[in-house]
Write a protein that holds these residues in place. Structure first.
Motif, PDB file in Angstrom:
ATOM      1  N   ASP A 144       0.828  -1.223   0.000  1.00 16.15           N
ATOM      2  CA  ASP A 144       0.000   0.000   0.000  1.00 16.15           C
ATOM      3  C   ASP A 144       0.856   1.265   0.000  1.00 16.15           C
ATOM      4  O   ASP A 144       0.292   2.383   0.000  1.00 16.15           O
ATOM      5  CB  ASP A 144      -0.905   0.015   1.235  1.00 16.15           C
ATOM      6  CG  ASP A 144      -1.992  -1.048   1.175  1.00 16.15           C
ATOM      7  OD1 ASP A 144      -2.314  -1.493   0.053  1.00 16.15           O
ATOM      8  OD2 ASP A 144      -2.506  -1.432   2.253  1.00 16.15           O
ATOM      9  N   LEU A 145       2.173   1.129  -0.008  1.00 21.95           N
ATOM     10  CA  LEU A 145       3.062   2.299   0.062  1.00 21.95           C
ATOM     11  C   LEU A 145       3.622   2.647  -1.314  1.00 21.95           C
ATOM     12  O   LEU A 145       3.861   1.752  -2.142  1.00 21.95           O
ATOM     13  CB  LEU A 145       4.210   2.019   1.038  1.00 21.95           C
ATOM     14  CG  LEU A 145       3.820   1.710   2.489  1.00 21.95           C
ATOM     15  CD1 LEU A 145       5.063   1.484   3.333  1.00 21.95           C
ATOM     16  CD2 LEU A 145       2.975   2.830   3.087  1.00 21.95           C
ATOM     17  N   PRO A 146       3.887   3.977  -1.495  1.00 18.96           N
ATOM     18  CA  PRO A 146       3.466   5.120  -0.659  1.00 18.96           C
ATOM     19  C   PRO A 146       1.986   5.410  -0.881  1.00 18.96           C
ATOM     20  O   PRO A 146       1.387   4.935  -1.845  1.00 18.96           O
ATOM     21  CB  PRO A 146       4.348   6.250  -1.170  1.00 18.96           C
ATOM     22  CG  PRO A 146       4.613   5.892  -2.599  1.00 18.96           C
ATOM     23  CD  PRO A 146       4.647   4.386  -2.687  1.00 18.96           C
ATOM     24  N   GLY A 147       1.398   6.234   0.020  1.00 13.73           N
ATOM     25  CA  GLY A 147      -0.006   6.560  -0.178  1.00 13.73           C
ATOM     26  C   GLY A 147      -0.683   7.083   1.069  1.00 13.73           C
ATOM     27  O   GLY A 147      -0.048   7.369   2.091  1.00 13.73           O
ATOM     28  N   ARG A 148      -2.023   7.172   0.977  1.00 18.38           N
ATOM     29  CA  ARG A 148      -2.869   7.636   2.077  1.00 18.38           C
ATOM     30  C   ARG A 148      -3.518   6.414   2.724  1.00 18.38           C
ATOM     31  O   ARG A 148      -4.130   5.590   2.024  1.00 18.38           O
ATOM     32  CB  ARG A 148      -3.918   8.609   1.551  1.00 18.38           C
ATOM     33  CG  ARG A 148      -4.853   9.173   2.620  1.00 18.38           C
ATOM     34  CD  ARG A 148      -5.925  10.024   1.944  1.00 18.38           C
ATOM     35  NE  ARG A 148      -5.360  11.243   1.399  1.00 18.38           N
ATOM     36  CZ  ARG A 148      -5.335  12.421   2.023  1.00 18.38           C
ATOM     37  NH1 ARG A 148      -5.830  12.525   3.253  1.00 18.38           N
ATOM     38  NH2 ARG A 148      -4.810  13.477   1.440  1.00 18.38           N
ATOM     39  N   GLY A 168      -5.261  -0.551   2.436  1.00 14.01           N
ATOM     40  CA  GLY A 168      -5.448   0.862   2.724  1.00 14.01           C
ATOM     41  C   GLY A 168      -5.554   1.179   4.199  1.00 14.01           C
ATOM     42  O   GLY A 168      -5.891   2.312   4.562  1.00 14.01           O
ATOM     43  N   GLU A 198      -6.559   9.769   9.031  1.00 16.92           N
ATOM     44  CA  GLU A 198      -5.677   9.155   8.031  1.00 16.92           C
ATOM     45  C   GLU A 198      -4.243   9.643   8.209  1.00 16.92           C
ATOM     46  O   GLU A 198      -3.988  10.654   8.859  1.00 16.92           O
ATOM     47  CB  GLU A 198      -6.167   9.487   6.614  1.00 16.92           C
ATOM     48  CG  GLU A 198      -7.515   8.922   6.285  1.00 16.92           C
ATOM     49  CD  GLU A 198      -7.923   9.251   4.855  1.00 16.92           C
ATOM     50  OE1 GLU A 198      -8.603   8.423   4.239  1.00 16.92           O
ATOM     51  OE2 GLU A 198      -7.557  10.338   4.373  1.00 16.92           O
ATOM     52  N   ILE A 200      -0.583  10.194   5.736  1.00 19.97           N
ATOM     53  CA  ILE A 200      -0.032  10.239   4.384  1.00 19.97           C
ATOM     54  C   ILE A 200       1.464   9.995   4.502  1.00 19.97           C
ATOM     55  O   ILE A 200       2.138  10.584   5.360  1.00 19.97           O
ATOM     56  CB  ILE A 200      -0.293  11.607   3.722  1.00 19.97           C
ATOM     57  CG1 ILE A 200      -1.800  11.902   3.699  1.00 19.97           C
ATOM     58  CG2 ILE A 200       0.309  11.657   2.327  1.00 19.97           C
ATOM     59  CD1 ILE A 200      -2.147  13.324   3.300  1.00 19.97           C
ATOM     60  N   ASP A 202       5.170   9.063   2.078  1.00 23.47           N
ATOM     61  CA  ASP A 202       5.824   8.776   0.796  1.00 23.47           C
ATOM     62  C   ASP A 202       6.896   7.698   0.962  1.00 23.47           C
ATOM     63  O   ASP A 202       7.755   7.527   0.099  1.00 23.47           O
ATOM     64  CB  ASP A 202       6.432  10.050   0.197  1.00 23.47           C
ATOM     65  CG  ASP A 202       7.450  10.700   1.143  1.00 23.47           C
ATOM     66  OD1 ASP A 202       7.682  10.136   2.240  1.00 23.47           O
ATOM     67  OD2 ASP A 202       7.995  11.763   0.784  1.00 23.47           O
TER      68      ASP A 202
END
Length: 475
Positions: A144-148, A168, A198, A200, A202
């Motif tokens: 799931d990386l990178p991401g929210r 997620g 959440e 975030i 990177d």
């Protein structure tokens, strides 16, 4: 000397008549042979009607009882090797290492510190028992990386999370907490930005990052500690970790301490100008206790044969005997006479060190003994180099160490070659520099009390300049 008798001769008359240079070579060869054969070879002291003789500093051994022979010279002479201190120490370890292991006893864990372990210690489960986080952050799926990511739970050490981490999702996790099922990476808090419920990040996918896997430290049933190791604080922690409430250790050896000499008086006596207080008994008792032995000061042996023999026979009840004084060549140094008549066997009677040259190591009636020189600093140094190793071995310890650490000299140093010299010095607080102290010789306890190390000057080197590296031995 008959042709072909040198070197390697067994003709003692030839050895006695040989030039000094050949006697030195013979002594060196004898030292090597002693170390190689230390598991089976010893030297028995000569009977009373033989008087040891010396011919200056070139004579590196004293008379010992040889095999029966018709040769009068052979009846007068045999050699006990004079050894460098490294070889002498190895002889001690080899000889004492043949003794049976001491009896054991079981102690509560809180009383076992600094004792010697007498049983193997095994892991009672995997360590860690589950995968654990080694950082504060978020347990995530690396794909799931990178991401929210949505934060769905918080997990502290000692807690568990009973459902897998889904796509997620992220679980806030503390150092030491179990990594939840489905997560294969921990993202440190520093690499995230909070946005409501959440985060975030990177951070790139790095499976296994900041996770200590199950069983990565030890597997259930794995031997973690072997018998013969001393239980320092880290090993006590390990015993507690695997649930050892009681631990089997070797019994502490009883060490008899016997200072000798008419000049030695008890500490509470006001000494005359020609007397000294019994400092050796107290320094040796402290060194023995520090190393795990049970010190027993037998008394002070006066310079009479009968009294010395009586006290020495008392001392034979101990596991190890430390004699202080009476081992030199003086008229009233009676210890060797008494040991000889008790049937003592010698492994060496001089070591190429200063202070401590006339150090004796042997066995009498099944008990190992050291004859340590009577000057206080000589006693301290020779215990540290030799008797300490014997005591450790008699306590069941098998990992014997004598660290000699490098340090830079702050001043020039010079000594006479031929013997390894142990000189009182001060090591700097950061352990990088060493300063030799003013020292008046082996009776100068004041200088040694101010020192925190002994500078170790090699026997084959005469001088060092400021800034050069030299070895030091911690007190």
């Amino acid at each position: 000397m008959r042709p072909g008798a040198w070197p390697g001769t067994h003709d003692a008359c030839a050895v006695e008549r040989a030039p000094a240079v050949f006697r030195r070579l013979w002594a060196q060869r004898a030292a090597t042979n002693l170390l190689e054969k230390s598991h089976s070879r010893c030297f028995r002291l000569a009977p009373a009607h033989f008087t040891p003789t010396r011919r200056g500093s070139d004579r590196r051994a004293h008379d010992a009882l040889p095999p029966k022979s018709s040769s009068p010279c052979l009846a007068r002479i045999s050699f006990v090797a004079t050894l460098p201190f490294e070889q002498a120490r190895q002889v001690v370890i080899a000889q004492v290492g043949q003794a049976p292991l001491p009896p054991t006893e079981e102690l509560p864990l809180e009383e076992a510190g600094w004792r010697v372990l007498a049983e193997p210690v095994v892991a009672d489960r995997d360590y860690p028992p589950v995968a654990r986080s080694i950082r504060d952050g978020y347990a995530v799926r690396s794909q799931d990386l990178p991401g929210r990511l949505r934060v769905v739970a918080e997990l502290r050490a000692g807690q568990s999370y009973n459902r897998p981490v889904g796509p997620g999702e992220a679980v806030a996790i503390m150092t030491g907490a179990p990594v939840p099922e489905g997560a294969d990476q921990v993202v440190m808090v520093e690499y995230t930005t909070q946005s409501g419920a959440e985060i975030i990040t990177d951070r790139p996918p790095r499976p296994g990052e900041f996770i200590n896997p199950q069983g990565s430290e030890a597997r259930k049933g794995e031997v973690l500690l072997e018998p013969g190791v001393r239980l320092d604080y880290s090993r006590i922690a390990l015993l507690a970790m695997v649930g050892k409430q009681r631990v089997k250790v070797y019994r502490r050896p009883l060490v008899a301490i016997l200072p000798t000499g008419d000049e030695v008086v008890p500490v509470d006596v006001e000494p005359s100008p020609y007397q000294v207080r019994n400092s050796n008994a107290y320094s040796l008792a402290t060194q023995v206790a520090r190393q795990g032995g049970l010190p027993w000061v037998v008394g002070i042996a006066p310079d009479t044969y009968d009294a010395t023999r009586q006290l020495l026979e008392q001392a034979l009840q101990a596991d190890l005997i430390l004699l202080s004084g009476g081992v030199s060549m003086g008229k009233y140094d009676l210890v060797k006479d008494v040991l000889r008549d008790l049937g003592a066997e010698l492994y060496f009677d001089h070591v190429l060190i200063q202070p401590g040259y006339p150090t004796v190591f042997g066995r009498v009636r099944g008990k190992f003994f050291f004859g340590l020189p009577g000057n206080p600093v000589s006693t301290m140094v020779t215990f540290k180099l030799f008797a300490q190793a014997a005591l450790q071995t008699l306590e069941g310890e098998r990992q014997l160490e004598l660290p000699l650490l490098p340090a830079r000299l702050t001043a020039p140093f010079r000594h006479q070659t031929g013997r390894t010299r142990f000189w009182p010095a001060r090591l700097s607080a950061d352990g990088t520099e060493v300063t030799p102290l003013r020292w008046q010789g082996s009776s100068d306890v004041v200088a040694v009390a101010r020192a925190n190390v002994f500078l170790v000057a090699d026997a084959d080197r005469q001088e060092w300049q400021a800034g050069e590296t030299i070895r030091v031995l911690l007190k």
